[in-house]
Design an enzyme around this catalytic site. Structure first.
Site, PDB file in Angstrom:
ATOM      1  N   ASP A 132     -63.972 -27.168  60.104  1.00  0.00           N
ATOM      2  CA  ASP A 132     -64.068 -26.142  61.183  1.00  0.00           C
ATOM      3  C   ASP A 132     -62.325 -25.842  61.492  1.00  0.00           C
ATOM      4  OD1 ASP A 132     -66.700 -25.439  61.052  1.00  0.00           O
ATOM      5  OD2 ASP A 132     -67.001 -26.534  63.375  1.00  0.00           O
ATOM      6  N   MET A 133     -62.105 -24.617  61.716  1.00  0.00           N
ATOM      7  CA  MET A 133     -60.775 -24.325  62.123  1.00  0.00           C
ATOM      8  C   MET A 133     -60.733 -24.190  63.855  1.00  0.00           C
ATOM      9  SD  MET A 133     -57.735 -24.759  61.287  1.00  0.00           S
ATOM     10  CE  MET A 133     -57.451 -24.365  59.601  1.00  0.00           C
ATOM     11  N   GLN A 161     -59.030 -18.208  59.551  1.00  0.00           N
ATOM     12  CA  GLN A 161     -59.040 -17.050  60.572  1.00  0.00           C
ATOM     13  C   GLN A 161     -58.479 -15.737  60.492  1.00  0.00           C
ATOM     14  OE1 GLN A 161     -57.862 -20.022  63.139  1.00  0.00           O
ATOM     15  NE2 GLN A 161     -59.889 -20.361  64.150  1.00  0.00           N
ATOM     16  N   ARG A 182     -63.929 -20.859  53.788  1.00  0.00           N
ATOM     17  CA  ARG A 182     -64.731 -20.115  54.916  1.00  0.00           C
ATOM     18  C   ARG A 182     -63.723 -18.958  55.293  1.00  0.00           C
ATOM     19  NH1 ARG A 182     -66.974 -23.050  59.608  1.00  0.00           N
ATOM     20  NH2 ARG A 182     -68.536 -23.975  58.046  1.00  0.00           N
ATOM     21  N   GLY A 186     -62.243 -15.509  63.649  1.00  0.00           N
ATOM     22  CA  GLY A 186     -61.442 -16.290  64.458  1.00  0.00           C
ATOM     23  C   GLY A 186     -62.160 -16.160  66.003  1.00  0.00           C
ATOM     24  N   ALA A 187     -62.488 -16.961  66.605  1.00  0.00           N
ATOM     25  CA  ALA A 187     -63.188 -17.180  68.007  1.00  0.00           C
ATOM     26  C   ALA A 187     -62.294 -17.789  69.079  1.00  0.00           C
ATOM     27  CB  ALA A 187     -64.364 -18.276  67.781  1.00  0.00           C
ATOM     28  N   ARG A 286     -68.132 -19.165  73.423  1.00  0.00           N
ATOM     29  CA  ARG A 286     -67.583 -18.342  72.317  1.00  0.00           C
ATOM     30  C   ARG A 286     -68.449 -17.226  71.810  1.00  0.00           C
ATOM     31  NH1 ARG A 286     -65.266 -23.344  71.190  1.00  0.00           N
ATOM     32  NH2 ARG A 286     -66.555 -23.867  69.645  1.00  0.00           N
TER      33      ARG A 286
END
Ligand SMILES: Cc1cc2nc3c(=O)[nH]c(=O)nc-3n(C[C@H](O)[C@H](O)[C@H](O)COP(=O)(O)OP(=O)(O)OC[C@H]3O[C@@H](n4cnc5c(N)ncnc54)[C@H](O)[C@@H]3O)c2cc1C
Length: 306
Positions: A132-133, A161, A182, A186-187, A286
Site C-alpha cells: 500500500d502507499m 496515487q 495499483r 490517493g487518500a 479516510r
C-alpha cells in the site's frame, strides 16, 4: 474543506476515543471492515471468491512505533497466508501491506526484513503481496523497498496515487513487463506543493496515468469506484486489447458491491480490498473523508438511540 477536517480528525486520539466509544460505531465499522479476527477475514474472502471476485486482504494497523508491534503485524500476515493456502483461497486472495505497520517510521531495514518475510510466505502460499502507499513523505522509501523486494519477488505490487504530481513519471518507471501497479486517486491530506488539490485535476491525472499503464507492458490494477474512471478503464482495455488476465479493477469491501458484481459478470477481473482487525479508525476516517453520504450514515449511527 470537509475532507481536510475529517482527515485531520483521523490523526486525533481524542476524536478516536469519541468515535470508538460511541454506541453504534460497530454497525458502521461492519460495513467497511470484515471483522476483528483472522477467521472473519477468511470467511469474507470465501464469500467473495465464491461470487467470482478476487481479494486482497489488509490487516489494519499503521504508524507502528515499536519493533514488537511490527513483528506482531508480520506474524499475523504469516498466519493469514498459511490459512488462506490451507483453505484453497490462493491465488485468488493476495495480501496488501502497509510498510508503516512493519516499522518504516523508525527503521526502514526492519520494515524491509518484515516485508521480505511476508513476500516469502506469500510465494510459498502461491500468491503475492502489494505494498500500500501512504502519505507522500513515505513514497521514496516505499518505492525503494519495493525495488529491493522485486529482486527476489518480482510480482510484488506497487501502489501509485494520481493526486501526486510525481505519479505520471513513476507510472512510466513502473510500467515494465511483469510490473503489477495499483493506480488509485490517493487518500491522504497532502500539500499543494506535491499534490493536485481539485477533484478535476486529480481525475485528469488519473486518466493520464491510466493511459501510461494500460499502454505499457505491466499489469495495471485500476483501483477506483468512480463510474467515469471505470468507464474510461473499460474503454482503454478494449483499445489496448487487454483481456481479464492482463489488468484488473479493484474496489474496497462494502463500497459499490453491485458494481463489483456487474464488472465480474462482464468477464473482468475484479479484486475486492478486504480490511480486517481491531485498528480500523484511520481506515474508516479516510473512507468517510471520501464521501459525504458516508458521513451522514455515520452521524446517524453515532446519535442513534436504537
Ligand atoms: C483497492 C483499493 C486500494 C487502495 N489503496 C490505496 C493506497 O494504497 N493508498 C491510498 O492513498 N489510497 C488507496 N485507496 C483509496 C483511494 O486512493 C481513494 O481514496 C478511494 O478509492 C476513493 O477514490 P475513488 O477513485 O473511488 O473516487 P472518488 O473521487 O472518491 O469518488 C468518485 C465517485 O465514485 C463513486 N463512489 C465513491 N464512493 C462511493 C460509495 N461509497 N458508494 C457509491 N459510490 C461511490 C461516486 O460516484 C463518486 O462520486 C485504495 C482504493 C482502492 C479501491
Amino acid at each position: 474543506m470537509l475532507r481536510s477536517v475529517i482527515l485531520a480528525a483521523s490523526r486525533s486520539s481524542q476524536v478516536e476515543r469519541l468515535v470508538a466509544t460511541a454506541p453504534y460505531t460497530r454497525d458502521v465499522v461492519r460495513r467497511f471492515v470484515a471483522g476483528a479476527a483472522t477467521d472473519d477475514a477468511l470467511r469474507a474472502t470465501r464469500g467473495l471468491v465464491d461470487d467470482g471476485l478476487a481479494v486482497t486482504l489488509d490487516h489494519l494497523g499503521e504508524d507502528t512505533v515499536t519493533p514488537e508491534q511490527a513483528t506482531a503485524t508480520r506474524d499475523e500476515y504469516l498466519k493469514l497466508l498459511k490459512m488462506l493456502a490451507g483453505a484453497g483461497l490462493t491465488p485468488a486472495a493476495e495480501v496488501s501491506v502497509k510498510l508503516s505497520a512493519l516499522g518504516q517510521m523508525f527503521d526502514e531495514q526492519l520494515a524491509y526484513d518484515n516485508a521480505r518475510a511476508i513476500c516469502a510466505a506469500a510465494d510459498a502460499a502461491g500468491t503475492t503481496v502489494t505494498l500500500d502507499m501512504e502519505d507522500h513523505t513515505t513514497t521514496d522509501s516505499t518505492l525503494e523497498v519495493l525495488s529491493r523486494l522485486r529482486k527476489d519477488f518480482p510480482s510484488t505490487g506497487a501502489v501509485l496515487q494520481a493526486y501526486l504530481r510525481r505519479t505520471e513519471s513513476d507510472c512510466r518507471e513502473l510500467s515494465s513487463a511483469g510490473s503489477r501497479v495499483r493506480l488509485c486517486k490517493g487518500a491522504y491530506k497532502e500539500p499543494e506543493s506535491v499534490a493536485y488539490q481539485s477533484a478535476r485535476e486529480v481525475d485528469k491525472s488519473y486518466v493520464r496515468c491510466m493511459n501510461i499503464l494500460m499502454s505499457g507492458d505491466g499489469y495495471p490494477m485500476l483501483a477506483t469506484h468512480d463510474p467515469r474512471m471505470i468507464a474510461i478503464g473499460e474503454d482503454r482495455a478494449r483499445w489496448f486489447d487487454r483481456g481479464p488476465e492482463r489488468f484488473e479493477f479493484q474496489m474496497l469491501y462494502g463500497i459499490r458491491p453491485e458494481e463489483q458484481a456487474r464488472l465480474a459478470g462482464e468477464g473482468y477481473t475484479v479484486r475486492t480490498y478486504v480490511p480486517y482487525g481491531d485498528e480500523w479508525y484511520g481506515y474508516l476516517m479516510r473512507r468517510l473523508a471520501e464521501r459525504p453520504a458516508n458521513l451522514v450514515f455515520f452521524g446517524r449511527a453515532l446519535i442513534s438511540k436504537k
